[in-house]
Each structure stands twice: as structure tokens, then as C-alpha cells.
Enzyme design. Structure first.
Site, PDB file in Angstrom:
ATOM      1  NE  ARG A  36       3.780  -7.853  11.225  1.00 11.89           N
ATOM      2  CZ  ARG A  36       3.262  -7.064  10.288  1.00 11.89           C
ATOM      3  NH1 ARG A  36       2.192  -7.423   9.623  1.00 11.89           N
ATOM      4  NH2 ARG A  36       3.809  -5.902  10.023  1.00 11.89           N
ATOM      5  CD  GLU A  49      -2.828   1.063   2.460  1.00 16.96           C
ATOM      6  OE1 GLU A  49      -3.438   2.099   2.711  1.00 16.96           O
ATOM      7  OE2 GLU A  49      -2.918   0.023   3.148  1.00 16.96           O
ATOM      8  CE  LYS A  92       3.005   0.139   4.882  1.00 22.64           C
ATOM      9  NZ  LYS A  92       2.437  -0.063   3.548  1.00 22.64           N
TER      10      LYS A  92
HETATM   11  P1  ATP Z   1       2.677  -2.289   7.976  1.00 26.92           P
HETATM   12  O1  ATP Z   1       1.951  -3.006   9.066  1.00 26.92           O
HETATM   13  O2  ATP Z   1       4.099  -2.041   8.264  1.00 26.92           O
HETATM   14  O3  ATP Z   1       1.964  -1.062   7.487  1.00 26.92           O
HETATM   15  P2  ATP Z   1       1.451  -3.635   5.872  1.00 26.92           P
HETATM   16  O4  ATP Z   1       1.247  -5.083   5.854  1.00 26.92           O
HETATM   17  O5  ATP Z   1       0.264  -2.788   6.146  1.00 26.92           O
HETATM   18  O6  ATP Z   1       2.655  -3.314   6.786  1.00 26.92           O
HETATM   19  P3  ATP Z   1       1.581  -3.381   3.063  1.00 26.92           P
HETATM   20  O7  ATP Z   1       2.108  -2.282   2.230  1.00 26.92           O
HETATM   21  O8  ATP Z   1       0.135  -3.622   3.066  1.00 26.92           O
HETATM   22  O9  ATP Z   1       2.075  -3.117   4.535  1.00 26.92           O
HETATM   23  O10 ATP Z   1       2.375  -4.724   2.778  1.00 26.92           O
HETATM   24  C1  ATP Z   1       2.846  -5.186   1.536  1.00 26.92           C
HETATM   25  C2  ATP Z   1       3.214  -6.624   1.690  1.00 26.92           C
HETATM   26  O11 ATP Z   1       4.291  -6.758   2.609  1.00 26.92           O
HETATM   27  C3  ATP Z   1       2.076  -7.449   2.234  1.00 26.92           C
HETATM   28  O12 ATP Z   1       1.969  -8.628   1.483  1.00 26.92           O
HETATM   29  C4  ATP Z   1       2.461  -7.714   3.658  1.00 26.92           C
HETATM   30  O13 ATP Z   1       1.937  -8.918   4.104  1.00 26.92           O
HETATM   31  C5  ATP Z   1       3.977  -7.726   3.590  1.00 26.92           C
HETATM   32  N1  ATP Z   1       4.548  -7.359   4.890  1.00 26.92           N
HETATM   33  C6  ATP Z   1       4.360  -6.229   5.577  1.00 26.92           C
HETATM   34  N2  ATP Z   1       5.008  -6.252   6.763  1.00 26.92           N
HETATM   35  C7  ATP Z   1       5.634  -7.442   6.814  1.00 26.92           C
HETATM   36  C8  ATP Z   1       6.482  -8.088   7.781  1.00 26.92           C
HETATM   37  N3  ATP Z   1       6.808  -7.495   8.931  1.00 26.92           N
HETATM   38  N4  ATP Z   1       6.955  -9.312   7.495  1.00 26.92           N
HETATM   39  C9  ATP Z   1       6.644  -9.908   6.328  1.00 26.92           C
HETATM   40  N5  ATP Z   1       5.862  -9.378   5.389  1.00 26.92           N
HETATM   41  C10 ATP Z   1       5.361  -8.151   5.614  1.00 26.92           C
HETATM   42 MG    MG Z   2      -1.510  -3.116   4.862  1.00 33.88          MG
END
Ligand code: ATP
Ligand code: MG
Length: 555
Positions: free
Chosen positions: A259, A35, A269
Site C-alpha cells: 500500500r 468500500e 479512511k
Molecule cells: P482504508 O484503510 O483507507 O480504509 P481500504 O483498503 O479499507 O482503505 P477500500 O475501499 O477497501 O479501502 O479499498 C479499495 C481499494 O483500494 C482496495 O483494493 C485497496 O487495496 C486499495 N487501497 C486502499 N488503500 C490503499 C493504499 N494506501 N495504497 C494502495 N492501495 C490502497
Molecule cells: Mg477495506
């Protein structure tokens, strides 16, 4: 550690091999779906390495898909940084795509479900919807809107699209089961009204799809075979499959993994954005941040990050990885590639009393003893040198192998010296060490027969180049931030940045380029910071030579 060939398959690879063998898919396709509401962090790197790694291994394609269905938090700046970071990590996507490109198609999908009697427009407020939802142990209740006619739903949904209602006035919901044991299946919201400007579609849309109605459908549109996400999406999987089944579209499959969580590190983020906005750090690319851009600025290499992601493997349960492993990986790589330089951080002056006055000789030093193609560099040596204050003790304990009165040490790539006299000023402060040098002890042609235990780094005072170094420590004091009490910001380490405005480097440092990696002998691994100017080079310490924290623990 196991090599790729030796290690057994992880559970994702097992699933893929089974699917391929069963002929379920002929080739595989994955996607990385960020995102664009922040910069990528190490957790994303894990996901990137995983998604691209699988299609490298099995053939197929990996798309970069911006999951830009939430108009309010997304910005073009983030899109650009994300593309840059993925490329820097060493991966090339098959296609660059945006969920917002599917808005029209998603709208059509929603209409299809309405026509099948599987979606309805609900006028309830969000509070009412929450209340009607029931609890995990009590069923929810149907409201009157649930039995609206297909025609009415089609008309109202079109009116929603055309902007005839205000934000929050209506939503489109899937009509599944208000008593379903999985709360996500109790008529989940598919669309909400939002009169907001979107970074790509502008003001065209007044309704935006929810994650659950955008993600799986986007996967299907792109014919993604294995849609890999993190564990919190397990309860969404049933809904993911329900939409795909009822829309009769490409059967993408959602698979979840744990994760990445790292000790002493905030990895979301939302939290990182707070650190940036509230100025606990100097931007997303602050070298203390676990963002890809921060780690790049800090001197991490893509190779070391990929190696780390490989080493930690893939888990099905939440876990916490030791940040020491990340540091180990970068140390290993930098040891192989870093150019060696001598830099004195806190100098003390050494005068060689028997060295010919005014003489300068050029000594040779190997740039990198770990590299068989290593070249040598010239290091000017003279009768006035700096060594490190901490390499001298006036009253040393037993087994002290550095410099002390009457004791000998070797100066790296140069000569053996002996401390003859300690000169102090009126206040008792040491101002210089008067030493003799042994001419026959020159490195490479030593005929002195003298063995010394300590070797020190040094610079010639008249040739020394003043540079700045920035030393970093962990940004947080709590090992497991998820478990730590109070707000995560209560655990910030106030001393995570130490600036040494003037340290003394050997002259070869002048040739330093942005991409170069250095080992400052006995001080750690360093790279140039972009704050550097023509007059002043600034270096970031990527990592120390050894794990100083592990040492602390074993004391
Ligand atoms: P955050 O919680 O940091 O905002 P998010 O999952 O909302 O992370 P996205 O931009 O939606 O961020 O994530 C893009 C991809 O990265 C998704 O497939 C998500 O599952 C993966 N991802 C995000 N954080 C992690 C993590 N700590 N470990 C492994 N994969 C991750
Ligand atoms: Mg997300």
C-alpha cells in the site's frame, strides 16, 4: 526518470505477460473495489492507476465494484463521490457493479458448500469461536456444531436468512481445518446475522457475507483475471483460492502489492473520518486532506497525481514515500500550465517621484513563458505601487539584491527603479518608499544600459484587486505516523492553515475561473477555492515554488 517504454516490467506486468503467454487467460480484467464508507484518498488513486493502467496497457476491462457488504457504515454520498473522483482522475470503468447485487448468488454459493459438506451453522458466541480458534502455535478445537448434518445446516441457514434469529445468535462457517497452520483457514466465518438496513437492498437481507466470502466470489462472477489488493491480504489468499476451487467457479487470481504510505500523512479512511468528525479539518475536501477531493480543491491536477503514481512504481514490501515527490510532480505540471499573475501579500507603498502625476500606462506581461501558445495580458502601471515588505531592507547585508536605500531593482515587465528616500511615521514605522524610475529601462525596449540583479513583483495601488489567500502546511508533524508514539492526532500540526484575508492582485485576476491554475510570481501555485463569492475571490496555495522543507533541512 525512465519513460514507459524504457522501464522494465514491474512484477504485476510480468505475471500478466506470463499468464497471457501461457494462454491462462485470453484477455485480462481488473477491478477497483472501494468500500463506500468514506472518500477516496491518494492510496486509492494508486490502486486506481494500477488497475486501470494495466488494462490500458494490455487491453481488457476494469470494473468499478462497490464492495458494499457491510450495511452499517455505507452511504450513498460516498458512492457518488467515489464515481466522481475516479472520473476526475481520468478513468472510465467498463461496468459499475455492486457486491450487494450478488447477494442472491452468494447465498446460492453458500448453499452449494453446505451441500458439499463444506460449511456449517455454528451457534457458538463470538468469544467461544475466538477461544476455539487456538493460536498460531496451538491448534484450534472442533465444536459439536461442526458435525451437524447437511440437512440441519441447510434448514438453519435458511432460517438465518429468513430472520428467525437475532444478531450474533448463529454464523455460517466454512468447514476446513481447525488445526490449519494458516489461522484464516480454521473454519472462517462466511455469514453473520445482521438486522440492518442496507443502502441498496433495504431490509431484504438479515444475513450478510463476510469479506472473504464476498470478494473472491464477486471477482469470479465478473471473471476478473487479476484481483489486485494490498499486502495485508496475503494470508487470505489461501482461503480465496479454497472457495473458488470448491465452488468450481472462474479462477480469478489474487495478487498483492504494498500500500502507499506517505510521509507526514494519515492515509486510512478510518483516520480521515476521525479528522472530519472531530473537526480537525473542514470536511473531506479540506485542501489539507490527502483525499482526492481535498487534493482537487487544493489545486492538484489529475495529470500530476497519475504521474506521481507512475513514478513511485509498485513494491512488494511496505515502504514510505516522501511527500516531497508528490509536490515535485504537481509543481512540474503546474509550471507548464499555470497562468502567471502578480500578487503582493504584505504590501509596502512605493511612490515614483519622477513618474508623471496621474499617468497610467498599460504594460504587457506574458501569461505563461513555458507555453509557446501563451498570450499576453495588460498590466496597468502608475506612480503608486505596492511591492512586498520583505523585498525591502533598510540596512541590507552584502549581496542583497532587492530594494534598499540607494539601490536599484527591476519591477517585473516594467521599469528599473531606485530607492531615494525612506519615509517613516512618528513611531518610526516605514510608510512609503520614495523612488525614481528610469524611463529608458522599460522591459522589452530597455536602452538604459543598466544591469540590476533583483526583479520584484508589484501591483499598481489604484488598480489592485483585494483577494484572500489560504496557505497550507502539512497536517502532521510526524514524518512516519505509523511509527509515531501515541494517538495519530497527537501529531497534528496546529499551524497547517494560514489565512491572509487581504492581499493585492493585478486586475487580470478578475477573470479567474474555477478550473484555472495560477502561478503568483515568487509565491507559488494557486487555484480558486469554491468559497469564493462574486465580491471576493479566494485562492488556495497548491504548493510553493520550491521545496521549502528541503531548504530547511540543508540549512
Ligand atoms: P482504508 O484503510 O483507507 O480504509 P481500504 O483498503 O479499507 O482503505 P477500500 O475501499 O477497501 O479501502 O479499498 C479499495 C481499494 O483500494 C482496495 O483494493 C485497496 O487495496 C486499495 N487501497 C486502499 N488503500 C490503499 C493504499 N494506501 N495504497 C494502495 N492501495 C490502497
Ligand atoms: Mg477495506
Amino acid at each position: 526518470m525512465e519513460t514507459k517504454e524504457e522501464r522494465s516490467l514491474n512484477f504485476l506486468e510480468e505475471i500478466i505477460e506470463e499468464d497471457l503467454k501461457a494462454g491462462k487467460y485470453t484477455s485480462i480484467a481488473t477491478r477497483f473495489p472501494p468500500e463506500p464508507n468514506g472518500y477516496l484518498h491518494l492510496g486509492h488513486a494508486k490502486s486506481i492507476c494500477l488497475n486501470f493502467g494495466l488494462t490500458h496497457r494490455y487491453g481488457g476491462r476494469t470494473n468499478l465494484r462497490f464492495d458494499d457488504t457491510n450495511p452499517v457504515t455505507e452511504e450513498v454520498e460516498y458512492v457518488e463521490s467515489i464515481k466522481n473522483d475516479v472520473k476526475w482522475l481520468g478513468f472510465q470503468w467498463a461496468e459499475e457493479l455492486y457486491a450487494s447485487d450478488y447477494f442472491e448468488q452468494l447465498y446460492e454459493f453458500a448453499v452449494t458448500l453446505i451441500k458439499k459438506g463444506l460449511a456449517y451453522v455454528d451457534d457458538s458466541t463470538s468469544e467461544e469461536i475466538a477461544k476455539q480458534k487456538g493460536t498460531p502455535t496451538t491448534p484450534g478445537t472442533d465444536n459439536p456444531y461442526r458435525s451437524r448434518s447437511i440437512e440441519e445446516n441447510l434448514r438453519l441457514f435458511e432460517d438465518m436468512k429468513d430472520g428467525k434469529f437475532k444478531d450474533g445468535e448463529k454464523v455460517l462457517r466454512a468447514k476446513i481445518d481447525m488445526a490449519h497452520i494458516n489461522m484464516h483457514m480454521r473454519d472462517p466465518i462466511m455469514y453473520r446475522i445482521k438486522h440492518a438496513h442496507h443502502h441498496r437492498t433495504g431490509d431484504t437481507w438479515k444475513i450478510y457475507p463476510m469479506y472473504d466470502f464476498a470478494h473472491g466470489q464477486s471477482d469470479a462472477i465478473e471473471q476478473i483475471t487479476h484481483s489486485i489488493c494490498t499486502l495485508e491480504f496475503i494470508p487470505h489468499r489461501e482461503l480465496y483460492d479454497w472457495f473458488i476451487r470448491n465452488l468450481e467457479i472462474f479462477p480469478s487470481k489474487q495478487i498483492e502489492f504494498a500500500r502507499l504510505n506517505l510521509t507526514y500523512t494519515a492515509m486510512s479512511k478510518r483516520k480521515l473520518l476521525q479528522l472530519v468528525n472531530e473537526k480537525f479539518v473542514n470536511g473531506w475536501d479540506d485542501p489539507r486532506m490527502p483525499t482526492i477531493s481535498g487534493m482537487r480543491r487544493r489545486g492538484y491536477t489529475p495529470e500530476s497525481i497519475r504521474e506521481f503514481c507512475d513514478k513511485i512504481g509498485i513494491a512488494k514490501r511496505e515502504n514510505l514515500i516522501d511527500v516531497g515527490l508528490l509536490e515535485f510532480c504537481v509543481r512540474e505540471h503546474l509550471n507548464k500550465i499555470a497562468t502567471r499573475r502578480m500578487v503582493v501579500f504584505e504590501p509596502i507603498k512605493v511612490v515614483l517621484t519622477n513618474y508623471p502625476k496621474g499617468q497610467v500606462e498599460m504594460l504587457e506581461g506574458e501569461d505563461n513563458p513555458e507555453d509557446e501558445n501563451s498570450v499576453t495580458r495588460q498590466m496597468p502601471f502608475s506612480g503608486e505601487l505596492y511591492i512586498e515588505q520583505e523585498d525591502f531592507m533598510e540596512n541590507p547585508p552584502k549581496k542583497y539584491f532587492r530594494l534598499s536605500p540607494g539601490q536599484m531593482v527591476r519591477l517585473k515587465s516594467a521599469y528599473i527603479i531606485k530607492c531615494e528616500e525612506v519615509v517613516k511615521d512618528a513611531s518610526g514605522q516605514i510608510t512609503e518608499l520614495r523612488c525614481s524610475y528610469i524611463p529608458e529601462s522599460k522591459s522589452g525596449s530597455d536602452t538604459s544600459g543598466i544591469n540590476v540583479k533583483g526583479t520584484l513583483h508589484w501591483v499598481s495601488i489604484q488598480h489592485a484587486i483585494p483577494v484572500e489567500v489560504r496557505l497550507y502546511d502539512r497536517l502532521f508533524k510526524a514524518e512516519d505516523l505509523a511509527e509515531a508514539e501515541g494517538d495519530f492526532k497527537d501529531h497534528i500540526n496546529q499551524n497547517s492553515l494560514q489565512i491572509l484575508p487581504v492581499v493585492y492582485a493585478e486586475p487580470a485576476i478578475k477573470e479567474a475561473k474555477t478550473k484555472d491554475r495560477y502561478q503568483f510570481l515568487r509565491k507559488g501555485y494557486f487555484c480558486i477555492d469554491p468559497d469564493s463569492t462574486a465580491d471576493k475571490l479566494i485562492f488556495n496555495r497548491t504548493v510553493t515554488l520550491r521545496d521549502t522543507w528541503a531548504k530547511e533541512m540543508n540549512k
